[in-house]
Write a protein that holds these residues in place. Structure first.
Motif, PDB file in Angstrom:
ATOM      1  N   THR A  90      44.261  32.504  37.141  1.00  0.00           N
ATOM      2  CA  THR A  90      44.352  33.625  36.196  1.00  0.00           C
ATOM      3  C   THR A  90      43.015  34.320  35.992  1.00  0.00           C
ATOM      4  O   THR A  90      42.857  35.091  35.048  1.00  0.00           O
ATOM      5  N   ALA A  91      42.055  34.062  36.874  1.00  0.00           N
ATOM      6  CA  ALA A  91      40.694  34.570  36.666  1.00  0.00           C
ATOM      7  C   ALA A  91      40.544  36.005  37.161  1.00  0.00           C
ATOM      8  O   ALA A  91      41.151  36.400  38.165  1.00  0.00           O
ATOM      9  N   GLY A  92      39.702  36.764  36.474  1.00  0.00           N
ATOM     10  CA  GLY A  92      39.474  38.144  36.857  1.00  0.00           C
ATOM     11  C   GLY A  92      38.552  38.299  38.043  1.00  0.00           C
ATOM     12  O   GLY A  92      38.728  39.207  38.856  1.00  0.00           O
ATOM     13  N   SER A  93      37.555  37.427  38.173  1.00  0.00           N
ATOM     14  CA  SER A  93      36.501  37.631  39.177  1.00  0.00           C
ATOM     15  C   SER A  93      36.540  36.648  40.342  1.00  0.00           C
ATOM     16  O   SER A  93      35.631  36.643  41.171  1.00  0.00           O
ATOM     17  N   VAL A  94      37.576  35.820  40.425  1.00  0.00           N
ATOM     18  CA  VAL A  94      37.656  34.817  41.493  1.00  0.00           C
ATOM     19  C   VAL A  94      38.615  35.303  42.577  1.00  0.00           C
ATOM     20  O   VAL A  94      39.747  35.710  42.285  1.00  0.00           O
ATOM     21  N   PRO A 111      46.120  38.444  33.438  1.00  0.00           N
ATOM     22  CA  PRO A 111      46.420  39.293  32.286  1.00  0.00           C
ATOM     23  C   PRO A 111      45.115  39.850  31.710  1.00  0.00           C
ATOM     24  O   PRO A 111      44.222  39.082  31.332  1.00  0.00           O
ATOM     25  N   MET A 112      44.991  41.174  31.668  1.00  0.00           N
ATOM     26  CA  MET A 112      43.736  41.774  31.220  1.00  0.00           C
ATOM     27  C   MET A 112      43.777  42.004  29.715  1.00  0.00           C
ATOM     28  O   MET A 112      44.258  43.023  29.219  1.00  0.00           O
ATOM     29  N   GLN A 113      43.284  41.021  28.997  1.00  0.00           N
ATOM     30  CA  GLN A 113      43.254  41.073  27.534  1.00  0.00           C
ATOM     31  C   GLN A 113      42.230  40.054  27.045  1.00  0.00           C
ATOM     32  O   GLN A 113      41.884  39.109  27.767  1.00  0.00           O
ATOM     33  N   THR A 114      41.752  40.245  25.836  1.00  0.00           N
ATOM     34  CA  THR A 114      40.913  39.235  25.201  1.00  0.00           C
ATOM     35  C   THR A 114      41.811  38.306  24.402  1.00  0.00           C
ATOM     36  O   THR A 114      42.683  38.763  23.653  1.00  0.00           O
ATOM     37  N   PHE A 115      41.627  37.008  24.569  1.00  0.00           N
ATOM     38  CA  PHE A 115      42.481  36.021  23.920  1.00  0.00           C
ATOM     39  C   PHE A 115      41.645  35.068  23.069  1.00  0.00           C
ATOM     40  O   PHE A 115      40.596  34.601  23.501  1.00  0.00           O
ATOM     41  N   ALA A 166      34.769  46.009  34.516  1.00  0.00           N
ATOM     42  CA  ALA A 166      35.025  47.061  33.529  1.00  0.00           C
ATOM     43  C   ALA A 166      35.497  46.467  32.207  1.00  0.00           C
ATOM     44  O   ALA A 166      35.145  46.952  31.125  1.00  0.00           O
ATOM     45  N   ALA A 167      36.297  45.397  32.286  1.00  0.00           N
ATOM     46  CA  ALA A 167      36.781  44.737  31.065  1.00  0.00           C
ATOM     47  C   ALA A 167      35.628  44.125  30.276  1.00  0.00           C
ATOM     48  O   ALA A 167      35.635  44.135  29.041  1.00  0.00           O
ATOM     49  N   VAL A 168      34.638  43.586  30.983  1.00  0.00           N
ATOM     50  CA  VAL A 168      33.467  43.022  30.308  1.00  0.00           C
ATOM     51  C   VAL A 168      32.736  44.116  29.526  1.00  0.00           C
ATOM     52  O   VAL A 168      32.333  43.914  28.372  1.00  0.00           O
ATOM     53  N   LEU A 173      30.942  43.291  25.959  1.00  0.00           N
ATOM     54  CA  LEU A 173      29.695  43.940  25.565  1.00  0.00           C
ATOM     55  C   LEU A 173      29.888  44.785  24.313  1.00  0.00           C
ATOM     56  O   LEU A 173      29.011  44.837  23.442  1.00  0.00           O
ATOM     57  N   THR A 174      31.036  45.428  24.221  1.00  0.00           N
ATOM     58  CA  THR A 174      31.343  46.202  23.010  1.00  0.00           C
ATOM     59  C   THR A 174      31.400  45.292  21.790  1.00  0.00           C
ATOM     60  O   THR A 174      30.860  45.618  20.731  1.00  0.00           O
ATOM     61  N   ASN A 175      32.040  44.132  21.961  1.00  0.00           N
ATOM     62  CA  ASN A 175      32.133  43.196  20.842  1.00  0.00           C
ATOM     63  C   ASN A 175      30.754  42.677  20.441  1.00  0.00           C
ATOM     64  O   ASN A 175      30.482  42.449  19.254  1.00  0.00           O
TER      65      ASN A 175
END
Length: 256
Positions: A90-94, A111-115, A166-168, A173-175
């Protein structure tokens, strides 16, 4: 479909609960930490283990939702034991090919979301990006993803790496900028919640216009007097560096 979850963190928790609610059978949860494994397994009504050698071998799908650097090691430990099964991370960068040579059937469900475990999320609007080693495996992953999300998108590993980057920027970074703001407010004992309307409006604006068009403030104008006064209020050099770099980036991107 019988699913075993490898991992019990934020994403594993929300994804497993969403799949169970969609009617899938979660048969086991593995985690290195017994308390974490048991907590999630109790919610799912299944068995838990902290021993890779005791993972059930009769699952149809094994979902690896663990730290990026743990995926390869875990795949080495279990893939060869279940040649029939589909292995999914489920990893974004692997890269998906982390399973190549280890599993016969494999893919990705990202799934592209913060959990966060403590916060419930509504899964249907969350975009899920999928990839697989064959059309047949992709069809299975698509079926799982579509059972929990209204936005399922085919996406190869190279594109997904950019999506995650882009999600980061958009989330992590926004958070952290929120956290820097919170620290400034804490010094004056100002309630952080007073800033929620500002944050909400900023988020709403970018649903109607591009982030570039939504940008306002002294950095767009490169108002040096205002920025210097604000820099003087920042006590540590690293945060001042962040401010300066962001100011330059915002101004250059604005084209003013």
């Amino acid at each position: 479909m019988k699913i075993a979850f490898i991992g019990s963190g934020n994403l594993a928790t929300h994804l497993s609960l969403a799949l169970k609610a969609a009617g899938e059978e979660i048969i086991q949860v593995y985690s290195r930490t017994d308390a974490h494994a048991k907590e999630l397994a109790d919610k799912l009504g299944c068995i838990h283990t902290t021993n890779l050698d005791k993972i059930y071998l009769n699952a149809d799908v094994y979902i690896l939702s663990v730290k990026d650097d743990a995926i390869s090691q875990i795949a080495d430990s279990i893939c060869h034991k279940c040649p029939h099964a589909l292995f999914v991370h489920t990893a974004g960068s692997v890269l998906m090919d982390i399973f190549k040579g280890k599993a016969n059937h494999y893919g990705v469900l990202y799934p592209m979301q913060t959990f966060s475990k403590a916060r419930k999320v509504y899964f249907l609007p969350i975009p899920c990006f999928i990839e697989a080693s064959s059309k047949e495996d992709l069809a299975i992953i698509r079926s799982l993803a579509e059972s929990i999300s209204d936005h399922v998108v085919d996406c190869d590993s190279e594109k997904r790496k950019k999506l995650h980057l882009a999600a980061v920027f958009a989330c992590n970074l926004t958070n952290h900028c929120y956290r820097l703001a919170e620290r400034v407010l804490q010094e004056e004992e100002i309630d952080w919640k007073l800033y929620l309307p500002l944050i909400d409006e900023t988020a709403k604006k970018v649903s109607e216009m591009s982030p570039k068009d939504a940008q306002t403030g002294p950095m767009v104008r490169y108002d040096v007097n205002v920025m210097n006064r604000q820099l003087a209020l920042i006590p540590d050099e690293r945060t001042r560096q962040i401010y300066r770099l962001m100011a330059e980036s915002i101004h250059e991107d604005s084209g003013q």
